[in-house]
Structures are given as C-alpha cells and as structure tokens.
Design an enzyme around this catalytic site. Structure first.
Site, short mmCIF file in Angstrom:
data_model
loop_
_atom_site.label_atom_id
_atom_site.label_comp_id
_atom_site.label_asym_id
_atom_site.label_seq_id
_atom_site.Cartn_x
_atom_site.Cartn_y
_atom_site.Cartn_z
N GLU A 181 0.84 -1.21 0.00
CA GLU A 181 0.00 0.00 0.00
C GLU A 181 0.86 1.24 0.00
OE1 GLU A 181 -2.42 -0.10 3.51
OE2 GLU A 181 -3.05 -2.15 3.09
N LYS B 92 2.16 4.64 1.63
CA LYS B 92 2.29 5.14 3.00
C LYS B 92 1.95 6.63 2.98
CE LYS B 92 5.36 5.03 6.97
NZ LYS B 92 4.92 6.31 7.50
N ASP C 205 1.38 10.35 3.97
CA ASP C 205 2.13 11.21 4.88
C ASP C 205 1.17 12.23 5.49
OD1 ASP C 205 4.18 12.28 6.23
OD2 ASP C 205 5.13 13.26 4.51
N TYR D 56 -6.92 2.40 6.10
CA TYR D 56 -6.09 1.26 5.72
C TYR D 56 -6.01 0.13 6.73
CZ TYR D 56 -3.03 4.47 8.29
OH TYR D 56 -2.51 5.34 9.21
N LYS E 208 10.61 3.35 3.44
CA LYS E 208 10.56 4.81 3.31
C LYS E 208 11.36 5.25 2.10
CE LYS E 208 9.59 7.19 7.01
NZ LYS E 208 9.43 7.77 8.03
N CYS F 187 31.28 27.92 25.59
CA CYS F 187 29.84 28.03 25.36
C CYS F 187 29.50 29.43 24.85
CB CYS F 187 29.09 27.75 26.66
SG CYS F 187 27.32 27.99 26.50
N CYS G 104 27.32 31.16 27.83
CA CYS G 104 27.76 31.45 29.20
C CYS G 104 29.27 31.38 29.34
CB CYS G 104 27.08 30.52 30.20
SG CYS G 104 27.62 28.83 30.06
N CYS H 135 28.13 21.97 27.07
CA CYS H 135 28.42 23.00 28.05
C CYS H 135 28.05 22.38 29.39
CB CYS H 135 27.56 24.24 27.79
SG CYS H 135 27.57 25.35 29.20
N CYS I 211 23.56 27.93 32.77
CA CYS I 211 23.59 28.34 31.36
C CYS I 211 22.14 28.60 30.90
CB CYS I 211 24.25 27.23 30.55
SG CYS I 211 24.33 27.57 28.80
S1 IVH Z 1 -0.82 0.36 8.82
C1 IVH Z 1 -0.36 -1.37 13.29
N1 IVH Z 1 -0.91 1.46 6.46
O1 IVH Z 1 2.38 5.25 9.07
C2 IVH Z 1 0.08 -0.43 12.24
N2 IVH Z 1 -0.06 2.77 8.24
O2 IVH Z 1 4.94 4.84 10.44
C3 IVH Z 1 -1.01 0.01 11.38
N3 IVH Z 1 0.55 5.04 7.61
O3 IVH Z 1 1.12 4.67 12.27
C4 IVH Z 1 -0.59 1.00 10.40
N4 IVH Z 1 0.01 4.88 5.48
O4 IVH Z 1 -0.02 6.49 10.74
C5 IVH Z 1 -0.56 1.63 7.75
N5 IVH Z 1 -1.10 2.29 4.31
C6 IVH Z 1 -0.77 2.46 5.58
C7 IVH Z 1 -0.24 3.68 6.06
C8 IVH Z 1 0.10 3.80 7.41
C9 IVH Z 1 0.48 5.68 6.43
C10 IVH Z 1 1.07 5.66 8.83
C11 IVH Z 1 0.31 5.30 10.09
C12 IVH Z 1 1.30 4.53 10.91
C13 IVH Z 1 2.58 5.13 10.44
C14 IVH Z 1 3.75 4.24 10.75
#
Ligand code: IVH
Length: 684
Positions: free
Chosen positions: A113, A115, A117, A225, A312, A406, A409, A424, A430
């Site tokens: 899937e 991810k 942001d 998701y 990532k 520093c 200070c 420091c 400080c």
């Molecule tokens: S599954 C138990 N699916 O990424 C974990 N998370 O870095 C369930 N996120 O906490 C998360 N896209 O906030 C899942 N397709 C996706 C996602 C996703 C973004 C986020 C989510 C998670 C964080 C982890």
C-alpha cells in the site's frame, strides 16, 4: 410543512446528499452539479433549523461544522496505536520476508500500500454511525477530534450497506491534498499568518483547531487502511479493505496483493517515481501480511506489528551555498552547529538552515564557509548537510572552527569519551539549558502545562522567578500578576507582547495544580535526564515503580531492564549522584508531584493468570524474555526468579540451564513452552 412531512423530506435529502458526497469526495466521480448540490444542502440546513428535534447526529449537515472545542478530551485507545518498523533497502525487505517465512512456516501473501504522509486517526462506528475520532497521541491515549473530523466530506458519518460490525474501529490517515495546501498557505500569507511548512503539518494543525467550521474550509481528506481487533468476520486484510470500501470509506485503489519479492520491489520502484504525480504526499510504501491468522501468529513487538513494515523513500536533496555557521546550545547543553544556507527549495519547502550534527561530522565532511553543499530532507527530520561539491570550492573558502567555549555562558566545553557531541557543563547556570529544561518539563508529553507555553517560561526566567522545575511550584499569584514582556518572534519581525493578567495567572496556577496528577512515568520523562526519552521513562517507571527504587538501583539492576543499556544506566546513576537533583526531587515531592506509579492504574489485560507464578528462563523464538514477563503481568500473573514448590509453571525456552529443569522435575512443576503459554492465554 408539518413535522411528519419534514421528517420524510429530511430523510430523502440526507440520503441524496450522502450519495452525492460519496460520489464526489470518495469516488471522485460527481453525479450532480455544484449549484444543485448546494440547493439540496441549503434545504436540509433550513429544515433542520426549523425542526431542530429532527436533526440527526449523522446528518450530512454536520460536515459544515460549527461546533467549537475549547479543549480536546484525551481518550484511551481500545487498541494501542502502534507505528511501523522502517526500512530503506531491498535487503531489509528480504530480511523481513525471511523472518515472516520462518515464523509462519507457510506460504505468505502480502498487500502493498501507499504510505500516506499525514496524521493518523482512529474512527469508531457504532451501528453504522461515526461516534468518535481520536488522534494517535502517545499511542495509548489521543485527542478526541470528532467534531473536526466530521467536517471531512469524504469521511462517512453514516455507513452504506448493512454488513458492517455493530461496533468497530477503522484507522487511517488524514491528509491535505497539495492543491488545498497551496491555497491555504496563500491565504495565510495574505492574512499575515506564517505559512505551514508542509501538508502534514497543515493537516495536523487543522485537526487541532477549535472552530470546526474553519476546519471544514480546509478541505482535509482521509484514506483508511486498517481494521484493528477482530470485530469483523474477514480472513484477510485485503477483504477488510474491500468491505470498508463498500461501507463508504475512501480506500486507496493502489493497494495490491503480491506473492513474490519481485512484485513487492516492482511496487516500490513504481511508486518511488509515480508518487510525484499523486495529488497528495506519500513518504513510502507499507507492506503487510494479508492473512489475518498469520498476522495473529506473528504478533507485535512493543512498538510495531511484526506483520507489517514500511519502506521509506529516500530523502530529497538539493545543492546550495553555506553562508555561515552558528552554534546553538540545547536543553541538555549539547552544542549543535547550525548552518545558515542560501535559501533553496527542497521537498516542497524553502530551506535556510541545516544541521551540521557535530564536530566529527564537520571534519569528516571537510565543509568550509562558502562551499556549495548538498542538503537532504526526509519527513520530520531537520534538513542536514550530507556532502560538499569540492569541484565548486571557492579559493577563499574558510575552514570551520568548532568553538571551545559556550556561546551563551562562556564555560569551557567538554566532551565525554566515546561521544560525539560537545557539551556545556554549566547545567544549572547556562540560560538556554535552564530554559530548555523548563520548556521540556512543561511540554505536552511531559507535565502538559500548556498554560506556561509560548514564551511564558522566558518571562519567569528573566524575572528571576524560576531556575528549575521545582521553583514552578513555589509560584504564587503575587509573583505572577502584572509580569510582561515584548519579544521579537524568532522567524518573523513581528513583535509580540505577553502580559500576565488575571486569566493568564489563573490558568498558570491551575495548570501547575493539574500537573500534580501526571503519572510518574511522565514526571520521570519531564525531568529531562539525558537519554531518558518517553519510552525509556515508561519502562523504568513500570519496572522500579518509584523514584526511590530507581535512585537506589545499581548499574546491573538498571541494565537488566529491557531497552536500558549502559549509556542510559550511567546517565541515571550520574543524575542521582548530584545533591542538587536529590534536592529537586524532594521539593517536587513536597509540592505533591507523583513520584511513584499508582499500582491500581497499571494496565491489566485479563485475570486469566491470577494466582499463578512463573519462572521464565532461556531464549524464546517469538517473544523476548521481557515481553513474556510483561505479558504474564498484564494477565494478572507473577514472575519470580527461582523455582520453588509454589511455582505454577516453568516457562522454558532454548538454552535453559539444566539445573532449572532438574529442580522443576523434582518438584513436579509443569514445564511449558512458548506455544503452550500462548495456548493458555488464548483459551481465555
Ligand atoms: S498500517 C499497526 N498502512 O504510518 C500499524 N499505516 O509509520 C497500522 N501510515 O502509524 C498502520 N500509510 O499512521 C498503515 N497504508 C498504511 C499507512 C500507514 C500511512 C502511517 C500510520 C502509521 C505510520 C507508521
């Protein structure tokens, strides 16, 4: 129109509007013109105004907002909101697959899937109606932002179909699409407000607004998701997604099932490029085990599921000129060299400053003032300098000299052997260290005294009223009333004036009073002892239960605690060796701050092991020894160190000492394996 007719018309209109919303905001396939839609909505709003008793909580008019939330209620998550393990390489993905293969011993299908942001959210539905929306918070407790979430038009307030569980939670991500982000920032600039740095910050800021009508104007969106728990009848994650889509949720069409590593890599490679064509930000790809039975078998670590991982994307980079370097002093006294750069566009924001980490990295990079350098930015991380373009080095480029005193200070800086940062050592004298510690103490995840935020600590410090956290609890109305200061905000030229009037003073005193209810683990974190972050503080607090026990703990006892290594142990021992700190603790105790864990609130999952005592020994396959011990406690059982006739079970892993086995046999104590243990728990 009488009430019966109104009721009928409201039902028809609500249904119609709901369908159009779903078509437009979820499926991106409008089936009605804007003008007609607005008319339907206006009619519904009018009817609900004339017949307020007929307005349903899940009416589509709720998307318009209007509710004001002064303070968001904190709510405990039914299932902790965990994060995901991160990887950055194909090799790590292969290792993940191998781990899974080993544990399941079966064929495994994955779902890949995007991810998203954004900001994680958990929605609870009861009988198809949205009841509650909670942010992640610290994973255990989050903010109830229901009234703001209701304004997001792609989020169903009432579900479609009739095959959804009577009550369930769905998790997803609230995002702000690029177009809305840009529009919003333009407006902010026009209004003289600071623009948001990126869509995620904008989404997060929007969810915390008090006026939900304003949130409604921000055009937030949400992708879903995950269905945590097992309130549903499905066997696979993919089925969950498909079902949730049929109930009206916005589920990404880009979730795909994969069988081989090659298919997973293809997906990653495609999206690492195709992401730039999406109308919203993604920062990677998530890979999940599809079969829910297999997911269950894989279980969780303390922080994340073992059945999922995120890949990532690599951070974006840009080239620019290094203009100068400033040295900042943090709350721990660590000196951070900060590079001032010629402003450059990077990952959607203008970068003017970047971290140069420490003296070693400066020399390793061989970076000089005037150099063209490369900066990199990934997610939340402050942009950092990762290299120098030596071909472009000007003749007059100036080598960088790390300071020896520093900048705040003038104390001579020190460096502990084996550590890279210079410090420091003037911890209690400080100014940025004192203020930084106080800011940390009152911060949200620590003592959560937000009435002391926004520069108020600075005023107290400048007026010589506080030098450490215990001083805060000596503050009285007379100290505070009338204090004021005008100061220049760090980023912009606008001056801001803060003055302590009746209301501010009352809020501060109330905030301090309420902080006396903050649990010991957070107090421990708030103290700002080096290397004691939130998680470590929790582990220590749950293990030692009180500050006295922690103070008495010897090096070995400390390192026996899960996640506590030598560095942390040394830091704790050193902190308690200063009489000033002991005095601080004593004053906090007198002030009424929680310095021990309240046993009654220690989390219990069940009582199935109540009255049972366990000796856990050896190395286990699925869980660490500490995880097993914790699980025993969470289910009401007790851990003991050695076998006696009173021991209920010996939970035995690999490489357990032969003496233990002998003793258990002699006393006829049942010896159980990890699997037996899991079966006992599952029998509940
Ligand atoms: S599954 C138990 N699916 O990424 C974990 N998370 O870095 C369930 N996120 O906490 C998360 N896209 O906030 C899942 N397709 C996706 C996602 C996703 C973004 C986020 C989510 C998670 C964080 C982890």
């Amino acid at each position: 129109m009488d009430e019966i007719q109104a009721k009928e018309r409201i039902a028809i209109l609500s249904d119609e509007i709901r369908k159009h919303n779903h078509q437009y905001y979820v499926l991106s396939c409008p089936t009605i013109g804007d003008f007609e839609f607005d008319q339907l909505l206006a009619e519904l709003i009018r009817l609900e105004k004339d017949f307020p008793q007929l307005a349903e909580p899940d009416s589509p008019t709720q998307h318009v907002g209007g509710e004001i939330t002064k303070e968001f209620k904190q709510v405990e998550h039914k299932y902790p909101m965990l994060s995901l393990g991160n990887t950055y390489s194909e090799e790590e993905i292969r290792e993940f697959e191998e781990r899974i293969q080993k544990i399941t011993g079966d064929e495994v299908e994955y779902v890949c899937e995007l991810k998203f942001d954004g900001v994680a959210i958990g929605l609870t539905y009861r009988n198809g109606q949205l009841m509650q929306a909670v942010t992640r918070g610290d994973g255990i407790r989050g903010d109830d932002v229901t009234s703001n979430i209701k304004t997001i038009k792609s989020i169903p307030l009432k579900l479609m179909g009739n095959d959804f569980p009577a009550e369930f939670e769905i998790r997803g991500e609230i995002i702000l699409p690029h177009a809305s982000f840009e529009k919003m920032n333009e407006q902010r600039l026009e209004d003289g407000d600071d623009p948001f740095a990126n869509p995620r910050n904008a989404a997060s800021g929007s969810l915390k607004m008090q006026d939900s009508a304003e949130v409604a104007r921000r055009n937030l969106d949400g992708f879903f998701y995950y269905l945590p728990g097992n309130e549903h009848p499905f066997n696979t994650h993919y089925e969950c997604l498909t079902a949730a889509r049929s109930w009206g949720f916005k589920i990404s069409e880009y979730a795909v099932r994969c069988k081989t590593s090659e298919e997973i890599f293809d997906y990653i490679n495609t999206w690492s490029v195709a992401r730039y064509n999406l109308p919203f930000d993604i920062d990677g790809v998530v890979i999940k085990v599809n079969n829910l039975k297999q997911q269950e078998k894989l279980g969780y670590t303390a922080k994340s599921p073992r059945w999922a991982i995120s890949y990532k994307f690599k951070a974006e980079q840009a080239a620019t000129k290094l203009l100068s370097v400033a040295f900042q002093v943090g709350r721990t006294g660590a000196i951070t060299p900060v590079a001032n750069l010629q402003p450059v566009q990077l990952a959607g924001t203008v970068v003017k400053r970047a971290s140069l980490h420490n003296a070693d990295i400066i020399s390793a990079l061989d970076v000089r003032i005037g150099d063209m350098i490369f900066v990199e930015k990934g997610g939340e991380i402050i942009p950092k300098i990762i290299g120098v373009d030596f071909d472009k080095r000007p003749d007059d480029a100036m080598p960088l000299k790390f300071i020896s005193k520093c900048p705040e200070c003038d104390t001579v800086l020190v460096r502990t052997e084996g550590e890279s940062a210079w410090y420091c050592p003037n911890e209690n004298g400080c100014p940025p260290q004192i203020k930084g510690k106080l800011e940390h103490f009152i911060s949200r995840k620590a003592m959560n005294i937000d009435s002391l935020g926004e520069g108020k600590i600075e005023i107290l410090f400048d007026n010589d009223l506080v030098h450490n956290c215990a001083d805060l609890y000596d503050l009285t109305y007379d100290h505070l009333i009338g204090l004021e200061k005008t100061y220049e905000s760090s980023d912009e030229k606008k001056d801001r004036k803060i003055s302590f009037r009746e209301k501010t003073v009352a809020n501060i005193l109330n905030g301090l009073e309420s902080s006396k209810n903050i649990s010991f683990d957070r107090v421990l974190y708030a103290l700002g002892i080096r290397f004691i972050g939130e998680t470590v503080a929790k582990k220590l607090a749950c293990h030692f239960m009180s500050v006295e026990k922690l103070q008495e703990a010897e090096f070995n006892e400390l390192t026996e605690v899960e996640e506590i290594g030598e560095k942390i142990a040394r830091s704790i021992i050193s902190w308690f060796s200063f009489s000033k700190n002991i005095e601080l603790i004593n004053r906090l105790r007198i002030a009424g701050i929680q310095l021990s864990m309240d046993e009654s609130i220690v989390l219990k999952l069940s009582d199935i092991l109540s009255g049972k005592t366990f000796v856990v020994s050896g190395v286990f396959e699925k869980f660490s020894r500490d995880e097993l011990k914790k699980t025993i406690e969470l289910h009401g059982g007790k851990n003991i160190g050695s076998i006696s006739s009173k021991t209920s079970y010996l939970l035995a892993g690999e490489n357990m000492g032969p003496e233990k086995r002998k003793k258990a046999d002699k006393l006829a104590i049942p010896i159980i394996s990890e699997i037996d243990f899991i079966n006992i728990l599952e029998a509940k």
